[in-house]
Design an enzyme around this catalytic site. Structure first.
Site, PDB file in Angstrom:
ATOM      1  N   SER A  90       0.848  -1.384   0.101  1.00 37.62           N
ATOM      2  CA  SER A  90      -0.084   0.032   0.039  1.00 37.62           C
ATOM      3  C   SER A  90       0.848   1.223   0.073  1.00 37.62           C
ATOM      4  O   SER A  90       1.569   1.659  -0.972  1.00 37.62           O
ATOM      5  CB  SER A  90      -0.992  -0.103   1.191  1.00 37.62           C
ATOM      6  OG  SER A  90      -1.954   1.112   1.054  1.00 37.62           O
ATOM      7  N   HIS A 226      -7.773  -5.735   2.178  1.00 38.17           N
ATOM      8  CA  HIS A 226      -6.575  -4.955   1.995  1.00 38.17           C
ATOM      9  C   HIS A 226      -5.128  -5.440   2.752  1.00 38.17           C
ATOM     10  O   HIS A 226      -4.220  -5.182   2.548  1.00 38.17           O
ATOM     11  CB  HIS A 226      -6.843  -3.482   2.202  1.00 38.17           C
ATOM     12  CG  HIS A 226      -5.711  -2.489   1.944  1.00 38.17           C
ATOM     13  ND1 HIS A 226      -5.291  -2.323   0.880  1.00 38.17           N
ATOM     14  CD2 HIS A 226      -5.071  -1.599   2.715  1.00 38.17           C
ATOM     15  CE1 HIS A 226      -4.404  -1.407   0.880  1.00 38.17           C
ATOM     16  NE2 HIS A 226      -4.147  -0.943   2.103  1.00 38.17           N
TER      17      HIS A 226
END
Length: 254
Positions: A90, A226
């Site tokens: 990320s 995620h």
């Protein structure tokens, strides 16, 4: 170096190093534990950014250049010693990429492999502005994070954790939101790039990463949202994949 890097398993005789870059709001401990998952041929460095862990009294980084230049100034001599690879998830995908590009630009050095995870390419139009999100109050902001899978839901139950976590997370996301990368006409890296992603995460433009290197390019999807990489099975898959590629690289340097 100890201020910037956490290395739980020091291996000065290792053939290669893996430098891990934290996701938004996180510290260095998670990746530092990866050291025990690799054999003696690989040493793992986990980056600790200002404003967290032992650097909690330091001001947060204001922009990407500040992060990149600290990493390069501290680690350049180490990066010249032996082959190294970068891994980032990320926010860490962007900091690792920006560091790789600057290293090549000013020092002529680049990682042998860039492993990125859970992020669209930095120049992709798929990247959304975070301005509206960053303007939310702390609790609404964290609720938003749980809906996109960026924070465990149990954090909402602890005021203490909320007060510690949100400022760090927002600081990293401000850096991310202000990071604009204009891709030049050609490729900027020559190292291989591998993209990992969670199958239940929000869609990411992974294919655009291919435009940034003349090296090999691969995409791998693993089950989860995620923070899929925190699942033990996924973590094992990622580590084994990285170890395999580092072994191949190490053979060319022996």
């Amino acid at each position: 170096m100890e201020k910037l890097v956490t290395c739980f398993y020091q291996r000065p005789e290792a053939v290669s190093r893996l430098i891990c870059f934290p996701w938004a709001g996180s510290g260095s401990a998670h990746y530092a534990h990866w050291g025990k998952l690799f054999d003696s041929s690989t040493e793992v460095y986990s980056i600790r950014l200002p404003g967290r862990e032992s650097r909690s009294r330091e001001s947060f980084a204001q922009n990407m250049d500040q992060i990149v230049m600290e990493i390069i100034s501290v680690l350049l001599s180490k990066l010249k010693e032996k082959p190294f690879a970068f891994f980032g998830h990320s926010f860490g995908s962007f900091t690792s990429f920006a560091t790789a590009v600057k290293l090549k630009e000013i020092c002529g050095v680049e990682p042998v492999h860039l492993f990125v995870s859970g992020a669209s390419a930095p120049h992709s139009k798929a990247r959304d502005s975070l301005q509206t999100t960053l303007a939310l109050g702390d609790e609404d902001f964290l609720k938003w994070m749980t809906t996109v899978g960026g924070a465990p839901a149990e954090m909402l139950q602890s005021r203490e954790i909320l007060e510690m976590f949100v400022p760090v997370l927002k600081a990293d996301l401000r850096v991310l939101d202000n990071f604009v990368y204009e891709k030049p006409s050609g490729t900027v890296l020559s190292c291989d790039i591998t993209c990992f992603d969670g199958t239940e995460d929000v869609p990411h433009d992974l294919e655009a990463w291919k435009e940034l290197t003349s090296g090999d390019f691969n995409i791998y999807s693993l089950p989860g949202g995620h923070l899929y990489l925190k699942e033990p099975a996924n973590e094992k898959t990622i580590v084994n994949y990285i170890a395999k590629h580092l072994k191949t690289t190490e053979m060319t340097y022996l």
